[in-house]
Design a protein around this motif. Sequence first.
Motif, short mmCIF file in Angstrom:
data_model
loop_
_atom_site.label_atom_id
_atom_site.label_comp_id
_atom_site.label_asym_id
_atom_site.label_seq_id
_atom_site.Cartn_x
_atom_site.Cartn_y
_atom_site.Cartn_z
N LEU A 22 49.50 39.03 37.64
CA LEU A 22 48.11 39.10 37.30
C LEU A 22 47.59 40.75 37.49
CD1 LEU A 22 46.28 35.78 37.93
CD2 LEU A 22 47.27 36.47 35.81
N PHE A 23 48.05 41.31 38.50
CA PHE A 23 47.58 42.53 38.92
C PHE A 23 48.50 43.71 38.83
CE2 PHE A 23 44.70 39.23 41.28
CZ PHE A 23 43.72 39.41 40.27
N SER A 27 51.50 47.96 32.20
CA SER A 27 51.33 47.07 30.96
C SER A 27 52.61 46.40 30.63
CB SER A 27 50.95 47.73 29.65
OG SER A 27 50.92 46.80 28.56
N SER A 75 40.27 37.21 37.71
CA SER A 75 41.64 37.98 37.57
C SER A 75 41.58 38.50 36.10
CB SER A 75 42.88 36.86 37.71
OG SER A 75 43.02 35.96 36.65
N GLU A 76 41.01 37.77 35.07
CA GLU A 76 40.80 38.35 33.82
C GLU A 76 39.70 39.27 33.88
OE1 GLU A 76 42.86 38.41 31.15
OE2 GLU A 76 44.07 36.97 32.57
N GLN A 79 41.53 42.67 35.34
CA GLN A 79 42.21 43.18 34.38
C GLN A 79 41.61 43.96 33.36
OE1 GLN A 79 45.11 40.29 32.59
NE2 GLN A 79 45.72 39.68 34.35
N HIS A 80 40.39 43.59 33.01
CA HIS A 80 39.63 44.12 31.97
C HIS A 80 38.93 45.25 32.28
CE1 HIS A 80 37.95 44.07 27.77
NE2 HIS A 80 36.64 44.28 28.39
N LEU A 83 41.81 47.28 35.91
CA LEU A 83 43.18 47.80 35.93
C LEU A 83 43.32 48.58 34.33
CD1 LEU A 83 45.35 44.76 37.28
CD2 LEU A 83 44.68 46.71 38.26
N ARG A 86 45.71 47.44 30.87
CA ARG A 86 45.47 45.98 31.04
C ARG A 86 44.17 45.46 30.32
NH1 ARG A 86 49.11 43.32 34.59
NH2 ARG A 86 48.32 41.37 33.47
N SER A 87 44.22 44.42 29.62
CA SER A 87 42.90 43.91 29.06
C SER A 87 42.68 42.42 29.43
CB SER A 87 43.01 43.92 27.77
OG SER A 87 44.08 43.37 27.04
N GLY A 88 41.61 41.93 29.74
CA GLY A 88 41.21 40.61 29.99
C GLY A 88 41.22 39.62 28.71
#
Length: 124
Positions: A22-23, A27, A75-76, A79-80, A83, A86-88
Motif C-alpha cells: 500500500l505504501f 507507481s 491507506s487510500e 496514497q491519494h 504519495l 500514487r492515487s487513491g
Amino acid sequence: MVGGKLAYWAFAGAVLVNLVLLFNPGSPGDPAPFVPHRDKIVHFLSFAAIAWTGRRVGIGPLVLGAVLAAHAVESESIQHFVLAHRSGDPWDVVADLLGTTGALVLAGRLPRGVAHRDAAVARS
C-alpha cells in the motif's frame, strides 16, 4: 491449521506485506495487463490475509473488522494525498472491505473454539 507462534508470524507477515504493497512510493504500474483487475485482487487478498491471520491469533472480529475498515480508507487517502505517483481509488477500498468481510465470515464458520484454541496455544 496455523497455531502457536506460527500464527503470530503469519499475522505479522500479512501486515508487513500489506503495508509494503500500500505504501510503496513508486507507481506499481501494470506489468500483467492480461490479468484484469489485478490491483483489486491484490487488495482483496492482502486484507483477507490480515483478517484471517488476525482471527487465528485471537483478535475479535468486530475489532479486527473496524481496524481494517479504517485502514482501508486511510491507506487510500494517504496514497491519494501524500504519495507521489500514487492515487487513491474508492474501488480499492471496496476490494479491501470485501476481502476483510470474506475472511471474517469464513473464520467465523470454523467450529467454535478453533480460533480460540489456536490463540490459547500461541499464548502458552
